[in-house]
Write an enzyme that holds these catalytic residues in place. Structure first.
Site, PDB file in Angstrom:
ATOM      1  N   LEU A  21     -55.402   8.691 -32.328  1.00 33.85           N
ATOM      2  CA  LEU A  21     -54.597   8.080 -31.272  1.00 33.85           C
ATOM      3  C   LEU A  21     -54.725   6.556 -31.297  1.00 33.85           C
ATOM      4  O   LEU A  21     -53.753   5.845 -31.003  1.00 33.85           O
ATOM      5  CB  LEU A  21     -55.028   8.616 -29.900  1.00 33.85           C
ATOM      6  N   TYR A 149     -59.546  16.957 -18.344  1.00 36.36           N
ATOM      7  CA  TYR A 149     -60.679  17.652 -17.712  1.00 36.36           C
ATOM      8  C   TYR A 149     -61.657  16.668 -17.050  1.00 36.36           C
ATOM      9  O   TYR A 149     -62.748  17.067 -16.641  1.00 36.36           O
ATOM     10  CB  TYR A 149     -61.377  18.603 -18.692  1.00 36.36           C
ATOM     11  N   LYS A 164     -66.038  11.156 -19.485  1.00 36.62           N
ATOM     12  CA  LYS A 164     -64.634  10.847 -19.188  1.00 36.62           C
ATOM     13  C   LYS A 164     -64.411  10.718 -17.684  1.00 36.62           C
ATOM     14  O   LYS A 164     -63.581   9.927 -17.233  1.00 36.62           O
ATOM     15  CB  LYS A 164     -63.713  11.923 -19.768  1.00 36.62           C
TER      16      LYS A 164
HETATM   17  C1  HXC Z   1     -74.124  20.406 -31.439  1.00 31.61           C
HETATM   18  C2  HXC Z   1     -74.069  18.299 -32.372  1.00 31.61           C
HETATM   19  C3  HXC Z   1     -72.781  18.561 -32.928  1.00 31.61           C
HETATM   20  C4  HXC Z   1     -72.193  19.857 -32.700  1.00 31.61           C
HETATM   21  C5  HXC Z   1     -73.384  16.564 -33.487  1.00 31.61           C
HETATM   22  N1  HXC Z   1     -74.390  17.051 -32.748  1.00 31.61           N
HETATM   23  N2  HXC Z   1     -72.383  17.451 -33.622  1.00 31.61           N
HETATM   24  N3  HXC Z   1     -74.734  19.194 -31.623  1.00 31.61           N
HETATM   25  N4  HXC Z   1     -72.903  20.722 -31.927  1.00 31.61           N
HETATM   26  N5  HXC Z   1     -71.003  20.176 -33.199  1.00 31.61           N
HETATM   27  C6  HXC Z   1     -75.641  16.395 -32.395  1.00 31.61           C
HETATM   28  C7  HXC Z   1     -76.464  16.081 -33.630  1.00 31.61           C
HETATM   29  O1  HXC Z   1     -77.219  17.198 -34.064  1.00 31.61           O
HETATM   30  C8  HXC Z   1     -77.376  14.962 -33.093  1.00 31.61           C
HETATM   31  O2  HXC Z   1     -78.406  15.465 -32.288  1.00 31.61           O
HETATM   32  C9  HXC Z   1     -76.439  14.211 -32.159  1.00 31.61           C
HETATM   33  O3  HXC Z   1     -75.392  15.115 -31.811  1.00 31.61           O
HETATM   34  C10 HXC Z   1     -75.851  12.996 -32.807  1.00 31.61           C
HETATM   35  O4  HXC Z   1     -75.186  13.406 -33.993  1.00 31.61           O
HETATM   36  P1  HXC Z   1     -74.881  12.382 -35.170  1.00 31.61           P
HETATM   37  O5  HXC Z   1     -74.035  13.067 -36.164  1.00 31.61           O
HETATM   38  O6  HXC Z   1     -76.131  11.739 -35.620  1.00 31.61           O
HETATM   39  O7  HXC Z   1     -74.116  11.263 -34.347  1.00 31.61           O
HETATM   40  P2  HXC Z   1     -72.982  10.314 -34.750  1.00 31.61           P
HETATM   41  O8  HXC Z   1     -72.847  10.141 -36.211  1.00 31.61           O
HETATM   42  O9  HXC Z   1     -73.186   9.132 -33.963  1.00 31.61           O
HETATM   43  O10 HXC Z   1     -71.656  11.127 -34.301  1.00 31.61           O
HETATM   44  C11 HXC Z   1     -71.190  11.126 -33.007  1.00 31.61           C
HETATM   45  C12 HXC Z   1     -70.519  12.435 -32.683  1.00 31.61           C
HETATM   46  C13 HXC Z   1     -69.390  12.779 -33.634  1.00 31.61           C
HETATM   47  C14 HXC Z   1     -70.006  12.342 -31.241  1.00 31.61           C
HETATM   48  C15 HXC Z   1     -71.606  13.514 -32.743  1.00 31.61           C
HETATM   49  O11 HXC Z   1     -68.790  13.983 -33.221  1.00 31.61           O
HETATM   50  C16 HXC Z   1     -68.359  11.718 -33.753  1.00 31.61           C
HETATM   51  O12 HXC Z   1     -68.578  10.642 -34.289  1.00 31.61           O
HETATM   52  N6  HXC Z   1     -67.182  11.904 -33.291  1.00 31.61           N
HETATM   53  C17 HXC Z   1     -66.141  10.838 -33.317  1.00 31.61           C
HETATM   54  C18 HXC Z   1     -64.788  11.357 -33.469  1.00 31.61           C
HETATM   55  C19 HXC Z   1     -64.397  12.305 -32.399  1.00 31.61           C
HETATM   56  O13 HXC Z   1     -65.133  13.267 -32.088  1.00 31.61           O
HETATM   57  N7  HXC Z   1     -63.244  12.099 -31.821  1.00 31.61           N
HETATM   58  C20 HXC Z   1     -62.670  13.081 -30.968  1.00 31.61           C
HETATM   59  C21 HXC Z   1     -62.700  12.747 -29.566  1.00 31.61           C
HETATM   60  S1  HXC Z   1     -61.485  13.703 -28.755  1.00 31.61           S
HETATM   61  P3  HXC Z   1     -79.922  15.648 -32.830  1.00 31.61           P
HETATM   62  O14 HXC Z   1     -80.696  16.098 -31.648  1.00 31.61           O
HETATM   63  O15 HXC Z   1     -79.850  16.663 -33.938  1.00 31.61           O
HETATM   64  O16 HXC Z   1     -80.336  14.289 -33.331  1.00 31.61           O
HETATM   65  C22 HXC Z   1     -61.829  13.663 -27.126  1.00 31.61           C
HETATM   66  C23 HXC Z   1     -60.794  14.165 -26.145  1.00 31.61           C
HETATM   67  C24 HXC Z   1     -60.463  15.585 -26.276  1.00 31.61           C
HETATM   68  O17 HXC Z   1     -62.808  13.224 -26.727  1.00 31.61           O
HETATM   69  C25 HXC Z   1     -59.378  16.003 -25.294  1.00 31.61           C
HETATM   70  C26 HXC Z   1     -58.832  17.385 -25.553  1.00 31.61           C
HETATM   71  C27 HXC Z   1     -57.823  17.838 -24.536  1.00 31.61           C
END
Ligand code: HXC
Length: 283
Positions: A21, A149, A164
């Site tokens: 987005l 949500y 959020k």
């Molecule tokens: C459980 C998880 C996990 C999963 C990561 N972790 N993914 N735990 N289930 N699927 C845990 C990891 O084990 C770790 O904990 C901690 O989260 C941090 O993970 P990292 O990979 O080291 O962090 P990082 O690289 O900083 O990644 C951040 C993130 C990742 C949030 C985890 O998903 C990300 O970068 N996302 C960015 C893109 C994204 O998701 N965009 C979508 C947003 S959409 P431990 O304890 O093991 O260290 C949105 C709106 C949706 O928000 C609306 C829908 C209607």
């Protein structure tokens, strides 16, 4: 829909602007006259976004690497961008992190990661720009990407729901507190819009079409372009008397979930009307 100068005079920073987005908004804003700066952790998507904007004819496109969780890196990125681009007068807090996880299985670091990106990241960027706008007396426009949500909460995305909701509170708080400085603050609450980052973590494969048809009255998922069009309006002078508002863009999904009898819209209408007719008392 918009004149190609709708955002002339705007210089807009978009966090998480290299993908999804964020990228769609950057491209749209640039297409209607804004200078745009995309900020994110990964250099490649930022460079691709800048290149796409430039090849579409938008010369004023810039990139800066920073993690919104780190206020020092964000501050440095904003300072160096402003040296290059001049004063930034618009901010879109779009960077987000999210994944599906049962709440009892979340580690402290998992909760912290999402809240740091979504809530703290929004605060850090907002304060970096807000302080500048206040000091300069220039005013500014900010737009926060929340979600539907934020009001209801949601199972399996606890950190995101908490963060959020905080973003919504921040939007409304600052809309009033900073109005005196000529700063507007609005939010968008999107329903499901396919992007690689979100859907790879949030939508189990194969669930997408069924989800859209069952839950969304307008019968389909949203598009990035629809989101970008709404964002363009809210960032532009066309919305100059709108502040503290949150606009839902979800094809009616949230309302459908809440209305007691809305499930009946899932039945073929003629069949349902026949059932209604059979319930009418005879004269
Ligand atoms: C459980 C998880 C996990 C999963 C990561 N972790 N993914 N735990 N289930 N699927 C845990 C990891 O084990 C770790 O904990 C901690 O989260 C941090 O993970 P990292 O990979 O080291 O962090 P990082 O690289 O900083 O990644 C951040 C993130 C990742 C949030 C985890 O998903 C990300 O970068 N996302 C960015 C893109 C994204 O998701 N965009 C979508 C947003 S959409 P431990 O304890 O093991 O260290 C949105 C709106 C949706 O928000 C609306 C829908 C209607």
């Amino acid at each position: 829909m918009y004149a190609n100068d709708a955002l002339n005079g705007s210089t807009i920073l978009i966090t998480g602007g290299g993908t999804g987005l964020g990228r769609a908004m950057a491209e749209r804003f640039a297409g209607v006259g804004a200078a745009v700066a995309v900020l994110g952790r990964r250099e490649d998507p930022l460079a691709e976004t800048v290149a796409a904007i430039q090849s579409a004819g938008g010369t004023a496109a810039y990139a800066a690497g920073a993690d919104v969780r780190d206020p020092a890196s964000l501050e440095a990125a904003v300072a160096s961008l402003e040296e290059e681009v001049g004063p930034i007068n618009g901010l879109v807090n779009n960077a987000a992190g999210n994944f599906l996880c049962a709440s009892e299985d979340l580690s402290a670091n998992a909760f912290n990661s999402v809240v740091q990106i979504v809530l703290y990241g929004t605060f850090h960027a907002t304060q970096a720009l807000g302080r500048r706008w206040i000091e300069r007396g220039s005013g500014g426009v900010m737009l926060n990407i929340s979600t539907t949500y934020a009001w209801t909460g949601s199972s399996f995305v606890l950190p995101s729901a908490c963060a959020k909701a905080g973003v919504l509170a921040m939007t409304r708080s600052l809309a009033v507190e900073w109005a005196t400085y000529g700063i507007r603050a609005n939010a968008i609450a999107p329903g499901p819009i396919p992007t690689e980052g979100a859907f790879s973590r949030l939508m189990p494969p194969g669930a997408v079409e069924a989800h859209a048809k069952q839950r969304i009255p307008l019968g389909r998922l949203g598009t990035r372009e629809e989101l970008a069009d709404l964002a363009t309006f809210l960032m532009s002078p066309m919305a100059s008397w709108i502040t503290g508002e949150v606009v839902t863009i979800d094809g009616g999904e949230v309302l459908k979930a809440g209305g007691e009898f809305n499930g009946f819209t899932d039945h073929p209408r003629e069949q349902f009307k026949a059932a209604l007719a059979s319930m009418r008392p005879s004269k």
